[in-house]
Design a protein around this motif. Structure first.
Motif, PDB file in Angstrom:
ATOM      1  N   CYS A  35       0.568  -1.294   0.108  1.00 47.80           N
ATOM      2  CA  CYS A  35       0.521   0.015   0.064  1.00 47.80           C
ATOM      3  C   CYS A  35       0.562   1.562   0.205  1.00 47.80           C
ATOM      4  O   CYS A  35       0.111   1.727  -0.592  1.00 47.80           O
ATOM      5  N   SER A  36       2.222   0.819   0.142  1.00 47.82           N
ATOM      6  CA  SER A  36       2.973   2.390   0.550  1.00 47.82           C
ATOM      7  C   SER A  36       2.773   2.863  -1.085  1.00 47.82           C
ATOM      8  O   SER A  36       3.837   3.775  -1.173  1.00 47.82           O
ATOM      9  N   ASP A  42      -3.604   4.326   3.219  1.00 44.93           N
ATOM     10  CA  ASP A  42      -3.230   4.569   4.609  1.00 44.93           C
ATOM     11  C   ASP A  42      -2.902   3.291   5.086  1.00 44.93           C
ATOM     12  O   ASP A  42      -1.401   3.641   5.433  1.00 44.93           O
ATOM     13  N   SER A  43      -2.583   2.198   4.937  1.00 46.77           N
ATOM     14  CA  SER A  43      -2.605   0.969   5.323  1.00 46.77           C
ATOM     15  C   SER A  43      -3.356  -0.092   4.803  1.00 46.77           C
ATOM     16  O   SER A  43      -3.961  -0.124   4.021  1.00 46.77           O
ATOM     17  N   ILE A  44      -2.555  -1.224   4.890  1.00 41.58           N
ATOM     18  CA  ILE A  44      -3.509  -2.261   4.438  1.00 41.58           C
ATOM     19  C   ILE A  44      -4.730  -3.025   4.684  1.00 41.58           C
ATOM     20  O   ILE A  44      -4.380  -2.614   5.915  1.00 41.58           O
ATOM     21  N   GLN A  51      -5.914  -5.941   0.016  1.00 46.44           N
ATOM     22  CA  GLN A  51      -6.176  -4.836  -0.346  1.00 46.44           C
ATOM     23  C   GLN A  51      -6.127  -3.764   0.560  1.00 46.44           C
ATOM     24  O   GLN A  51      -5.352  -4.119   1.642  1.00 46.44           O
ATOM     25  N   CYS A  52      -6.161  -2.645   0.376  1.00 43.40           N
ATOM     26  CA  CYS A  52      -5.200  -0.974   1.025  1.00 43.40           C
ATOM     27  C   CYS A  52      -6.716  -0.659   1.993  1.00 43.40           C
ATOM     28  O   CYS A  52      -7.904  -0.135   1.344  1.00 43.40           O
ATOM     29  N   LYS A  53      -6.438  -0.654   3.009  1.00 40.63           N
ATOM     30  CA  LYS A  53      -7.449   1.239   3.316  1.00 40.63           C
ATOM     31  C   LYS A  53      -6.807   2.178   2.476  1.00 40.63           C
ATOM     32  O   LYS A  53      -6.003   3.290   2.918  1.00 40.63           O
ATOM     33  N   ASN A  65      -7.180  -2.210  -8.544  1.00 41.66           N
ATOM     34  CA  ASN A  65      -5.625  -2.405  -7.505  1.00 41.66           C
ATOM     35  C   ASN A  65      -5.634  -1.131  -6.618  1.00 41.66           C
ATOM     36  O   ASN A  65      -4.583  -0.823  -6.858  1.00 41.66           O
ATOM     37  N   MET A  66      -6.286  -0.682  -6.542  1.00 44.15           N
ATOM     38  CA  MET A  66      -5.697   1.217  -6.415  1.00 44.15           C
ATOM     39  C   MET A  66      -7.358   1.559  -5.265  1.00 44.15           C
ATOM     40  O   MET A  66      -8.075   1.180  -6.141  1.00 44.15           O
TER      41      MET A  66
END
Length: 77
Positions: A35-36, A42-44, A51-53, A65-66
């Motif tokens: 996620c970086s 913000d984070s995984i 997925q990312c938060k 995927n974003m």
């Protein structure tokens, strides 16, 4: 084996080499979304580490995927 891992790591034997866009998380011992690399993340998402938060007013887009703008909150969008 983790579905997002491609092989074990010869240098660090208790780590896996992960698919592109994933990184090894040594705490939960699986490959998670990197996620970086998403400027709106913000984070995984620990409920689904593929997925990312996302930041406020952004949502996860599984097709790309974003994190993308949450247009449901924008008038006339």
């Amino acid at each position: 084996m983790d579905p997002n891992a491609v092989s074990s790591n010869r240098i660090f034997p208790f780590h896996c080499n992960c698919l592109a866009d994933f990184i090894w998380n040594n705490t939960i011992k699986i490959c998670v979304r990197n996620c970086s690399s998403d400027s709106h993340a913000d984070s995984i998402d620990l409920n689904d580490p593929t997925q990312c938060k996302c930041h406020t007013n952004f949502i996860w887009d599984s097709n790309n995927n974003m994190c993308v703008p949450d247009c449901s909150n924008i008038k006339y969008a």
